[in-house]
Design an enzyme around this catalytic site. Structure first.
Site, PDB file in Angstrom:
ATOM      1  N   HIS A   1      11.585  62.715  26.570  1.00 31.49           N
ATOM      2  CA  HIS A   1      11.498  62.428  25.136  1.00 31.49           C
ATOM      3  C   HIS A   1      12.868  62.746  24.529  1.00 31.49           C
ATOM      4  O   HIS A   1      13.498  63.750  24.893  1.00 31.49           O
ATOM      5  CB  HIS A   1      10.389  63.250  24.468  1.00 31.49           C
ATOM      6  CG  HIS A   1       9.021  62.674  24.683  1.00 31.49           C
ATOM      7  ND1 HIS A   1       7.884  63.438  24.773  1.00 31.49           N
ATOM      8  CD2 HIS A   1       8.626  61.368  24.834  1.00 31.49           C
ATOM      9  CE1 HIS A   1       6.833  62.629  24.971  1.00 31.49           C
ATOM     10  NE2 HIS A   1       7.265  61.384  25.016  1.00 31.49           N
TER      11      HIS A   1
ATOM     12  N   ASP B   1      14.166  63.959  21.905  1.00 28.04           N
ATOM     13  CA  ASP B   1      14.564  65.223  21.271  1.00 28.04           C
ATOM     14  C   ASP B   1      14.897  66.307  22.288  1.00 28.04           C
ATOM     15  O   ASP B   1      15.297  67.405  21.914  1.00 28.04           O
ATOM     16  CB  ASP B   1      13.486  65.717  20.280  1.00 28.04           C
ATOM     17  CG  ASP B   1      12.105  65.841  20.897  1.00 28.04           C
ATOM     18  OD1 ASP B   1      11.723  64.973  21.691  1.00 28.04           O
ATOM     19  OD2 ASP B   1      11.406  66.832  20.590  1.00 28.04           O
TER      20      ASP B   1
ATOM     21  N   ASP C   1       7.389  71.271  26.035  1.00 34.12           N
ATOM     22  CA  ASP C   1       6.375  70.468  25.340  1.00 34.12           C
ATOM     23  C   ASP C   1       5.112  70.468  26.187  1.00 34.12           C
ATOM     24  O   ASP C   1       5.114  69.966  27.316  1.00 34.12           O
ATOM     25  CB  ASP C   1       6.857  69.016  25.164  1.00 34.12           C
ATOM     26  CG  ASP C   1       7.809  68.853  23.992  1.00 34.12           C
ATOM     27  OD1 ASP C   1       8.382  69.871  23.544  1.00 34.12           O
ATOM     28  OD2 ASP C   1       7.992  67.710  23.536  1.00 34.12           O
TER      29      ASP C   1
ATOM     30  N   HIS D   1       9.792  74.455  18.577  1.00 30.41           N
ATOM     31  CA  HIS D   1       9.428  73.039  18.555  1.00 30.41           C
ATOM     32  C   HIS D   1       8.507  72.747  17.366  1.00 30.41           C
ATOM     33  O   HIS D   1       7.483  72.078  17.480  1.00 30.41           O
ATOM     34  CB  HIS D   1       8.760  72.632  19.888  1.00 30.41           C
ATOM     35  CG  HIS D   1       8.782  71.145  20.124  1.00 30.41           C
ATOM     36  ND1 HIS D   1       7.738  70.318  19.778  1.00 30.41           N
ATOM     37  CD2 HIS D   1       9.721  70.337  20.658  1.00 30.41           C
ATOM     38  CE1 HIS D   1       8.033  69.075  20.103  1.00 30.41           C
ATOM     39  NE2 HIS D   1       9.238  69.050  20.633  1.00 30.41           N
TER      40      HIS D   1
HETATM   41 ZN    ZN Z   1       7.893  65.645  24.304  1.00 34.97          ZN
END
Ligand code: ZN
Length: 304
Positions: free
Chosen positions: A64, A66, A211, A269
């Site tokens: 991803h 980010d 994540d 996050h």
């Molecule tokens: Zn992610």
């Protein structure tokens, strides 16, 4: 020796309220490792006084944007700075292709060796040297995603000075520190290391779980952890949203920390919907008191 974690980015996918996307710098026994490399990582390194040249390993948890869009900028800056030292980059398949595509279309050939290591979705030691090891932790997310567990190797046994006599040989002390007995010329044991030593100082460990949805399978993998970073994208009021997007709430991060009995928890996050993070911290500390918010520039040194 140092074991320090510096937060360079604490936000979720949208960088708002002065927060940057995920990136952390680890300084462990004079090794400099980057965990994720969100957009603007190089500016954050400069802002907080870190050079690029010392970084030897970059670990990207998943693809991803980010978590890796700062990588190319950093690589090009390393090139412009005349880097010659090799760099190790760890990522899932596709990151190598992304790097090669950027280089090809900008007509660039890196002057330093870039060693790409493919991550796999499993618990696996991906790098170790004489001081530390790095192990992947499978996380529960929309893309293949792993966390990283950085652990010091076992330290030497400590010599118990009260046990040393005039007959103790210097070369035996070195053996005792390594957990080896003293032997005579025929190889017979003449002194046992346990009789001359105290246990090694505890080895420190840091786990970075970037994540992930609530994932109890992590708990047995997080034993003897000094500091756990666990994402806390949402508050419990957004529990459904967290489940849909395979992210965690602050309460879920704290539940994992409590169940694994880690010493301290660091959460980050954060969703762009939370300008004020006090409720996020309050939700976590209600379950696990030793919780800290990840904020840009925060540096945490693990005690020896
Ligand atoms: Zn992610």
């Amino acid at each position: 020796m140092s074991f320090a974690i510096t937060i360079l980015g604490s936000s979720g996918a949208l960088p708002v309220f002065g927060r940057n996307p995920s990136c952390q710098l680890l300084e462990v026994h004079n090794r400099h490792l980057l965990l994720d490399c969100g957009e603007g990582a190089q500016f954050q390194l400069i802002k907080f006084g870190f050079g690029f040249h010392k970084i030897s390993h970059i670990f990207i948890s998943h693809l991803h944007g980010d978590h890796y869009l700062g990588l190319m900028g950093l690589l090009f800056s390393m090139q412009l700075n005349g880097r010659e030292k090799e760099l190790h980059v760890y990522g899932f398949p596709g990151l190598d292709e992304t790097i090669v595509t950027h280089l090809r279309h900008s007509g660039s050939v890196l002057r330093f060796p870039l060693r790409f290591h493919v991550l796999t979705y499993e618990v696996r030691c991906i790098w170790e040297d004489e001081k530390i090891s790095v192990t992947t932790l499978p996380l529960k997310h929309r893309l293949p995603c792993v966390g990283f567990l950085i652990r010091e190797k076992q330290k030497p046994f400590r010599i118990d000075k009260t046990k040393i006599t005039a007959h103790t040989r210097l070369q035996d002390l070195a053996r005792f520190q390594q957990g080896q007995d003293a032997v005579d010329e025929q190889g017979r044991i003449v002194a046992r290391y346990q009789d001359f030593t105290l246990p090694p100082r505890p080895s420190r460990a840091y786990a970075y779980c970037s994540d992930t949805a609530y994932e109890p399978a992590l708990i047995p993998l997080l034993q003897d952890i000094d500091l756990l970073y666990h994402e806390a994208t949402f508050l419990s009021a957004e529990k459904e949203k967290a489940a849909d997007t395979l992210h965690s709430t602050a309460a879920q991060a704290a539940e994992i920390a409590r169940a694994a009995a880690v010493r301290k928890l660091l959460i980050g996050h954060f969703s762009a919907r939370y300008k004020d993070l006090a409720p996020v911290l309050a939700e976590a500390t209600a379950i696990f008191a030793e919780t800290t918010l990840a904020t840009e520039g925060l540096s945490i040194q693990l005690d020896t």
